[in-house]
Design a protein around this motif. Sequence first.
Motif, short mmCIF file in Angstrom:
data_model
loop_
_atom_site.label_atom_id
_atom_site.label_comp_id
_atom_site.label_asym_id
_atom_site.label_seq_id
_atom_site.Cartn_x
_atom_site.Cartn_y
_atom_site.Cartn_z
N PRO A 136 18.64 36.23 38.67
CA PRO A 136 19.12 35.22 37.71
C PRO A 136 18.27 35.20 36.43
CG PRO A 136 17.85 34.17 39.45
CD PRO A 136 17.98 35.62 39.84
N THR A 137 18.49 36.20 35.60
CA THR A 137 17.62 36.40 34.44
C THR A 137 17.88 35.43 33.30
OG1 THR A 137 16.76 38.11 32.96
CG2 THR A 137 19.12 38.14 33.36
N ASP A 138 19.12 34.96 33.21
CA ASP A 138 19.46 34.01 32.14
C ASP A 138 19.33 32.60 32.69
OD1 ASP A 138 20.05 36.08 30.31
OD2 ASP A 138 22.00 36.35 31.25
N ARG A 139 18.34 31.86 32.21
CA ARG A 139 18.00 30.58 32.81
C ARG A 139 18.58 29.38 32.06
NH1 ARG A 139 14.17 30.77 36.99
NH2 ARG A 139 14.33 32.84 37.90
N ASP A 140 19.48 29.60 31.09
CA ASP A 140 20.16 28.46 30.49
C ASP A 140 21.26 27.98 31.44
OD1 ASP A 140 22.10 30.43 30.24
OD2 ASP A 140 22.11 30.42 28.05
N GLU A 141 21.91 26.91 31.10
CA GLU A 141 22.90 26.32 32.00
C GLU A 141 24.03 27.29 32.33
OE1 GLU A 141 25.90 22.43 32.16
OE2 GLU A 141 24.25 22.49 30.71
N ALA A 142 24.52 28.01 31.32
CA ALA A 142 25.61 28.96 31.54
C ALA A 142 25.16 30.12 32.41
CB ALA A 142 26.14 29.47 30.21
N GLY A 143 23.93 30.59 32.19
CA GLY A 143 23.42 31.71 32.98
C GLY A 143 23.24 31.35 34.44
#
Length: 302
Positions: free
Chosen positions: A193-200
Amino acid sequence: MAYAGPIVDPHMHLWDLDRHYYTWLQDTPLPNNPAGDMTPIAYKSYGLDDYLADAKGWNVVEVVHIECGLPPKDQLSETDWLQSIADQRGVIGGIVAGANLDDPGVETMLAAHAARRNVRGIRQIVNWHRDPAKTYGPTDKLLDAQWREGFALLAKYGLSFDLQLYPSQMQVAAELTDAHPDIPLVINHAGMPTDRDEAGLAAWRDGLAALAERPHVSCKISGLAMIDRAWTVESLRPFVLQVIETFGVERSLFASNFPVEKVHGSFGAFYAAYDAITAGFSDEEREALFAANARRIYRLPN
């Protein structure tokens, strides 16, 4: 109470720099690696005794070795080297070998790997990300017709596939596995889970859920520090528990990713985190996560 039962580590690596050349460990300067700065482990071999020293204090009884990114000319040699160690010393119960599935002649390689006693599966890293700093290659191989032809051959040789990908690729992977229900998939590193914003994070949760709907897909819990490099037990906790909730105790596996993960912490620190996070689980559930699932999923002899 600390977990004192057996550990079967289903994701670890060895390398002999005198035997093979690993660009990601030996080039000067080292190439960009989305997993972090590999300088602390670069330019030196890492053998079974090194791994066992790192794992000291934990009851590691068996491991699964995962290929280390060698070019096609060295992939079978790597397997034969590992098989010789397994034959002489045990410990390596399973081997996940390297093969480039987009090579039109890959079937010869798959047949050769499958003929080696401890080979259980194949891995080719397919992580693709639009961010050049995060991607492992220039294209998404899951969308490549030639790669898919190679993937389809795994069933013929009774091989599983270790799938290292990003959440943005998971929906495509779920559709691919529907077309090949006879090829077991093992998701690497909790789906990265490299993208840690809400969408990621939503894409990660949704992607894992889609893959978990397929009963022949399982997920290794490892590698989370490659993304969370200032990790703590509490920062790992929601990700560990999300995987277990999604795949169930019976299809989740704790793994070390050593020595790659060594640049982010000690073997004992990671296993102590897994231990702490599952302290409220039953003894049977904990043994499944630490050992039994790996034995079953990789069809290990012990």
